[in-house]
Design a protein around this motif. Structure first.
Motif, PDB file in Angstrom:
ATOM      1  N   MET A  23      20.015  42.968  34.788  1.00  0.00           N
ATOM      2  CA  MET A  23      19.842  42.519  35.667  1.00  0.00           C
ATOM      3  C   MET A  23      20.882  44.141  36.653  1.00  0.00           C
ATOM      4  N   LEU A  24      20.551  44.118  38.204  1.00  0.00           N
ATOM      5  CA  LEU A  24      20.904  44.663  38.850  1.00  0.00           C
ATOM      6  C   LEU A  24      22.815  44.919  39.518  1.00  0.00           C
ATOM      7  N   GLY A  25      23.258  45.477  39.833  1.00  0.00           N
ATOM      8  CA  GLY A  25      24.814  44.050  40.242  1.00  0.00           C
ATOM      9  C   GLY A  25      25.712  43.775  39.227  1.00  0.00           C
ATOM     10  N   GLU A  26      24.863  43.571  37.535  1.00  0.00           N
ATOM     11  CA  GLU A  26      25.293  42.066  36.716  1.00  0.00           C
ATOM     12  C   GLU A  26      26.992  43.145  36.677  1.00  0.00           C
ATOM     13  N   LYS A  27      27.617  43.981  35.928  1.00  0.00           N
ATOM     14  CA  LYS A  27      28.478  44.700  36.186  1.00  0.00           C
ATOM     15  C   LYS A  27      29.333  44.215  37.026  1.00  0.00           C
ATOM     16  N   ALA A  28      29.332  44.574  38.008  1.00  0.00           N
ATOM     17  CA  ALA A  28      30.502  44.241  39.564  1.00  0.00           C
ATOM     18  C   ALA A  28      30.247  43.125  40.071  1.00  0.00           C
ATOM     19  N   LEU A  29      29.282  41.579  39.590  1.00  0.00           N
ATOM     20  CA  LEU A  29      29.672  40.533  39.678  1.00  0.00           C
ATOM     21  C   LEU A  29      30.443  40.267  38.757  1.00  0.00           C
ATOM     22  N   GLU A  30      30.613  40.373  36.967  1.00  0.00           N
ATOM     23  CA  GLU A  30      31.825  40.725  36.384  1.00  0.00           C
ATOM     24  C   GLU A  30      33.063  40.904  36.488  1.00  0.00           C
ATOM     25  N   LEU A  31      33.526  42.021  37.601  1.00  0.00           N
ATOM     26  CA  LEU A  31      34.405  42.145  38.149  1.00  0.00           C
ATOM     27  C   LEU A  31      35.059  41.148  39.169  1.00  0.00           C
ATOM     28  N   ILE A  32      33.964  40.598  40.392  1.00  0.00           N
ATOM     29  CA  ILE A  32      34.139  40.186  41.159  1.00  0.00           C
ATOM     30  C   ILE A  32      34.339  38.512  40.051  1.00  0.00           C
ATOM     31  N   LYS A  33      34.206  38.255  39.187  1.00  0.00           N
ATOM     32  CA  LYS A  33      34.025  36.990  38.358  1.00  0.00           C
ATOM     33  C   LYS A  33      35.496  36.901  37.201  1.00  0.00           C
ATOM     34  N   GLU A  34      36.232  37.926  37.241  1.00  0.00           N
ATOM     35  CA  GLU A  34      37.375  37.816  36.522  1.00  0.00           C
ATOM     36  C   GLU A  34      38.330  37.701  37.568  1.00  0.00           C
ATOM     37  N   MET A  35      38.086  37.788  38.498  1.00  0.00           N
ATOM     38  CA  MET A  35      39.199  38.109  39.898  1.00  0.00           C
ATOM     39  C   MET A  35      38.756  37.520  40.074  1.00  0.00           C
ATOM     40  N   GLU A  36      38.287  35.697  39.820  1.00  0.00           N
ATOM     41  CA  GLU A  36      38.343  34.114  40.443  1.00  0.00           C
ATOM     42  C   GLU A  36      38.285  33.710  39.797  1.00  0.00           C
ATOM     43  N   ARG A  37      38.001  33.527  38.179  1.00  0.00           N
ATOM     44  CA  ARG A  37      38.633  32.960  37.143  1.00  0.00           C
ATOM     45  C   ARG A  37      40.118  33.482  36.751  1.00  0.00           C
ATOM     46  N   SER A  38      40.923  34.253  37.145  1.00  0.00           N
ATOM     47  CA  SER A  38      42.630  34.711  37.152  1.00  0.00           C
ATOM     48  C   SER A  38      42.838  33.787  39.004  1.00  0.00           C
ATOM     49  N   LYS A  39      42.706  33.652  39.003  1.00  0.00           N
ATOM     50  CA  LYS A  39      43.348  33.481  40.968  1.00  0.00           C
ATOM     51  C   LYS A  39      45.128  33.047  40.488  1.00  0.00           C
ATOM     52  N   ASP A  40      44.451  31.552  40.270  1.00  0.00           N
ATOM     53  CA  ASP A  40      46.125  30.798  39.382  1.00  0.00           C
ATOM     54  C   ASP A  40      47.072  31.424  38.585  1.00  0.00           C
ATOM     55  N   GLY A  41      46.849  32.305  37.849  1.00  0.00           N
ATOM     56  CA  GLY A  41      47.751  33.339  36.945  1.00  0.00           C
ATOM     57  C   GLY A  41      48.107  33.902  37.463  1.00  0.00           C
ATOM     58  N   LYS A  42      48.061  35.404  36.158  1.00  0.00           N
ATOM     59  CA  LYS A  42      49.023  36.849  35.905  1.00  0.00           C
ATOM     60  C   LYS A  42      47.523  37.435  36.496  1.00  0.00           C
ATOM     61  N   LEU A  43      48.030  38.879  36.797  1.00  0.00           N
ATOM     62  CA  LEU A  43      47.205  39.607  37.200  1.00  0.00           C
ATOM     63  C   LEU A  43      46.841  40.578  35.627  1.00  0.00           C
ATOM     64  N   PRO A  44      44.485  39.945  35.748  1.00  0.00           N
ATOM     65  CA  PRO A  44      44.151  40.372  34.559  1.00  0.00           C
ATOM     66  C   PRO A  44      44.680  42.183  34.517  1.00  0.00           C
ATOM     67  N   ALA A  45      43.679  42.787  33.112  1.00  0.00           N
ATOM     68  CA  ALA A  45      44.434  43.964  33.141  1.00  0.00           C
ATOM     69  C   ALA A  45      43.080  44.634  34.083  1.00  0.00           C
ATOM     70  N   TYR A  46      43.854  46.303  34.691  1.00  0.00           N
ATOM     71  CA  TYR A  46      42.604  46.464  35.057  1.00  0.00           C
ATOM     72  C   TYR A  46      41.621  46.924  34.039  1.00  0.00           C
ATOM     73  N   ASN A  47      40.084  45.966  34.776  1.00  0.00           N
ATOM     74  CA  ASN A  47      38.938  46.825  34.038  1.00  0.00           C
ATOM     75  C   ASN A  47      38.028  47.969  33.582  1.00  0.00           C
ATOM     76  N   ASP A  48      38.798  49.223  33.442  1.00  0.00           N
ATOM     77  CA  ASP A  48      38.745  50.474  33.694  1.00  0.00           C
ATOM     78  C   ASP A  48      37.076  50.648  33.296  1.00  0.00           C
ATOM     79  N   ASN A  49      36.381  50.101  31.738  1.00  0.00           N
ATOM     80  CA  ASN A  49      35.426  50.287  31.151  1.00  0.00           C
ATOM     81  C   ASN A  49      34.347  49.867  32.024  1.00  0.00           C
ATOM     82  N   CYS A  50      34.717  48.488  32.721  1.00  0.00           N
ATOM     83  CA  CYS A  50      33.147  48.163  33.736  1.00  0.00           C
ATOM     84  C   CYS A  50      33.140  48.455  34.839  1.00  0.00           C
ATOM     85  N   VAL A  51      34.704  48.774  35.359  1.00  0.00           N
ATOM     86  CA  VAL A  51      34.634  49.938  36.726  1.00  0.00           C
ATOM     87  C   VAL A  51      33.588  51.200  36.713  1.00  0.00           C
ATOM     88  N   ARG A  52      33.828  51.791  35.580  1.00  0.00           N
ATOM     89  CA  ARG A  52      33.428  52.761  34.976  1.00  0.00           C
ATOM     90  C   ARG A  52      31.893  52.473  34.997  1.00  0.00           C
TER      91      ARG A  52
END
Lengths: 167, 167, 194, 220
Positions: C1-30
């Motif tokens: 589906m369109l925009g699916e990868k982009a949503l993954e990035l958002i979900k990643e930030m939402e999931r890690s809200k209380d914890g530490k900063l996840p590694a920069y997701n270079d692959n997904c951004v690309r």
């Protein structure tokens, strides 16, 4: 645009085809451009509206629509005349449920609160956490422990809060 | 604000102490205090009184509203009254036990009145006689909830407006 | 589906809200950027194929453009939210990041961190007509001037105010001015004892 | 050891002179207002500078007195308290400045009289650098890699603005009859409220904004 319809094989979408689109896409094609018309998703249909009207406090909103209010709010301009009913449903539901959210976040024991929280949607959970933090802060203060500075590592484990929350 | 900050503000209030030492006037940035003579009551800010007591340099004169009998009366009055009674001191929570009971009574009243207020959909609430710490206990939960409610109600209202314009 | 990868990035930030900063997701951004290039190319082709006055390609073009906007928005939200957390790191750790946290930042983020640090330092120095005030200190209302602390790590010499030096050795306890040792408590070198 | 003399210490305007306790009082009020207000309030650089100067002077004076001096501990305690208020106040401001940076810069740009700006000159340059560091990060990491047609960055569209409709708690200092509470959620239920002196309310910030400014009501 046939690729939008996972069941269809054709290259193009037939006029009148019914399909599910993400909200952002429906909004882009919907009301102003008139490329698609939008219908209320299941969670907001007549049957669930009835249930919510009967007693909103007992409904498992998390199960029904995890982003119930926010989703609903974005749907408002997309669904035509149904938007009016939906608007009332959203405000009425929040109004009925806020007491439960307040009591469980500012009062209940941890375990009881978790039971309630499981049924809250995202917005209700955010409010729940807001209240919970204040409650815990007050308990800490009563125990004369709120002046103890904690290390960053332990703050991170217990759920980080902003440096200073406004108000 | 968190409880520690409310306490910080309360520590500015004057309190009477009986020092066991002699000392000339102190020129503090916040104003002069003293002179101190053994056995002679003198008014100082609460934070200073607490600091001196910790160093066994004074005895704090208990304000008369903290008298056990008076507090018991106060508790009875609060329990009998549907509305909030006047507290003898804005920051009465600084001292505890009996006060805890009064606090609990008032907080449960507060929660019911908040719930009534939400159901009434009023645009504002009057909160006379609530103390600083009590207000703080529902902050930011209550204002945030109302902000969210207002946001939904406004969207719903805008939808209604645009519907009537379409017709 | 369109925009699916982009949503993954958002979900990643939402999931890690209380914890530490996840590694920069270079692959997904690309991948998101590649999807955008492809969408744009298809739109170019459709526009070129459109004969004046014909509308048959319009819905497709509209849809892809909406997807481009959506992807852009998600990418910016992802970056913005990361910067906000990187900002918090400056307040927690000072201008040197622990290596295990630093490795989760991409190079431009490390540069941004340095730039933010510098901006904050410049501002702090300017306070009080140049006398300066470190705003990362005094996080809580003061209660006592001195506090009892236990040393959790070997830290070595530590200069308490006015030239007094103490040696902070693991498992030793000290009575120190709150104003000078609060930073070490935050960093977990010292622990405040009741 | 000599205490800081309690004479006139600051001029908030060119005319108005205040004593140290008055300056401190004003600073504490500004701190509470900033903590409670949904938006950034006007900067109080004069108060901050003056109080920082006071505690720095006091700290200098303390160096000259014996450690065990009973008075030194009291003064130190007070310095810690004032420094806390100062840094908490400035921290709250910085957080708002970062969150609403673009909005605040625009707002100040439209102000004619430089003494009316919300941001101090130092805060303004902090905000500018903050905004520009973010934008150049976005450019570098993603925007430049995007198709040209969509590469633009519209800071106005993306920027965050304070919610002036936030609910706040307030206490009435001067009785004010007939305050209009507009109902913007339909039903046409506009209301008029008489604010009695000493009473406390929960209301939306924008309905009492002017009263907060004039001091007729205060945040609690």
């Amino acid at each position: 645009m046939g690729y939008l319809d996972s069941s269809g094989r054709s290259k193009d979408l037939e006029k009148g085809t019914k399909l599910e689109l993400p909200l952002w896409l429906a909004a882009a094609l919907g009301p102003r451009r008139k490329l698609v018309t939008c219908h209320l998703p299941r969670a907001f249909n007549e049957r669930y509206r009835e249930i919510l009207r009967a007693d909103a406090t007992i409904v498992d909103l998390q199960g029904l629509a995890p982003y119930f209010y926010e989703f609903g709010r974005h749907l408002l301009p997309l669904v035509g005349a149904e938007g009016v009913t939906l608007g009332q449903l959203l405000t009425e539901t929040l109004k009925q449920r806020l007491r439960r959210v307040m009591d469980s976040s500012l009062h209940c024991l941890e375990d009881d609160a978790a039971v309630h929280k499981a049924r809250f949607d995202h917005l209700e959970r955010t409010l729940f956490h807001t209240g919970r933090r204040m409650y815990q802060d007050h308990q800490l203060w009563l125990a004369r422990r709120c002046h103890i500075i904690t290390s960053i590592a332990s703050t991170e484990q217990s759920g980080k809060r902003k440096l200073s929350e406004i108000s | 604000m968190d409880a520690a900050e409310v306490e910080f503000l309360a520590e500015k209030l004057p309190i009477s102490i009986v020092p066991n030492f002699a000392q000339d006037k102190l020129y503090l940035i916040s104003g002069d205090v003293g002179p101190f003579s053994p056995g002679i009551p003198v008014e100082v800010p609460l934070w200073l009184g607490l600091n001196l007591r910790q160093r066994s340099k004074c005895r704090i004169v208990i304000p008369d509203w903290l008298d056990e009998e008076k507090l018991a009366e106060k508790k009875e009055e609060e329990a009998q009254s549907k509305v909030f009674t006047q507290m003898p001191c804005e920051h009465y929570m600084i001292v505890k036990t009996l006060l805890k009971d009064i606090w609990d009574l008032r907080i449960s009243k507060l929660r019911s009145s908040v719930a009534d207020f939400i159901l009434s959909e009023g645009s504002h609430a009057k909160l006379d006689r609530l103390t600083h710490m009590e207000i703080n206990s529902i902050r930011p939960f209550l204002p945030h909830s109302l902000d969210q409610f207002h946001r939904l109600a406004k969207s719903a209202h805008n939808t209604e407006l645009s519907q009537t314009q379409d017709l | 589906m369109l925009g699916e990868k982009a949503l993954e990035l958002i979900k990643e930030m939402e999931r890690s809200k209380d914890g530490k900063l996840p590694a920069y997701n270079d692959n997904c951004v690309r991948l998101v950027l590649e999807e955008m290039t492809a969408l744009f190319q298809q739109n170019q082709d459709d526009v070129n194929a459109t004969v004046a006055g014909e509308a048959q390609y319009y819905p497709g073009i509209r849809l892809r453009h909406a997807s481009l906007e959506r992807n852009k928005r998600c990418l910016l939200a992802y970056l913005y939210n990361r910067l906000e957390r990187i900002r918090d790191l400056r307040w927690d750790f000072g201008n040197i990041l622990p290596p295990e946290i630093r490795e989760n930042l991409c190079d431009p983020e490390i540069e941004w961190f340095a730039r933010y640090s510098k901006n904050l330092a410049t501002y702090s120095r300017s306070l009080g007509e140049g006398s300066g005030l470190d705003l990362t200190h005094d996080i809580k209302p003061p209660k006592n001037i001195y506090v009892e602390v236990r040393c959790l790590k070997d830290y070595g010499e530590f200069e308490v105010e006015e030239g007094d030096v103490v040696v902070l050795q693991k498992n030793t306890t000290h009575y120190l001015p709150m104003s000078s040792c609060q930073h070490l408590i935050r960093l977990g070198v010292l622990q405040q004892v009741d | 050891m000599s205490d800081v003399d309690e004479d006139v210490v600051a001029a908030s305007d060119d005319e108005e002179m205040m004593t140290a306790p008055e300056v401190l009082q004003r600073l504490e009020e500004a701190w509470i207002i900033e903590r409670m207000s949904p938006t950034l309030e006007r900067h109080q650089t004069d108060l901050v500078d003056c109080m920082l100067d006071q505690i720095n002077q006091m700290t200098e004076n303390l160096k000259r007195c014996k450690k065990q001096d009973f008075r030194a501990a009291v003064h130190k305690m007070e310095i810690d308290r004032i420094r806390y208020v100062l840094s908490s106040y400035l921290r709250v401001r910085l957080e708002k400045i970062e969150r609403y940076a673009h909005h605040l810069l625009e707002k100040d740009a439209s102000v004619k009289d430089q003494s009316e700006t919300v941001l101090s000159p130092e805060e303004a340059s902090y905000a500018k650098e903050y905004v520009s560091s973010m934008e150049s990060h976005f450019q570098k990491v993603v925007l430049q890699q995007m198709p040209e047609i969509i590469r633009g960055f519209d800071a106005v569209k993306e920027c965050v603005r304070p919610n002036l409709e936030s609910y706040i708690f307030l206490k009435v200092k001067e009785a004010t009859p007939g305050v209009l509470l507009e109902d913007d959620t339909g039903d046409g239920r506009d209301e008029e409220v008489d604010l009695e002196e000493g009473s406390q309310y929960l209301m939306r910030y924008n309905t009492v904004k002017d009263l907060l400014q004039s001091g007729a009501v205060v945040f609690i």
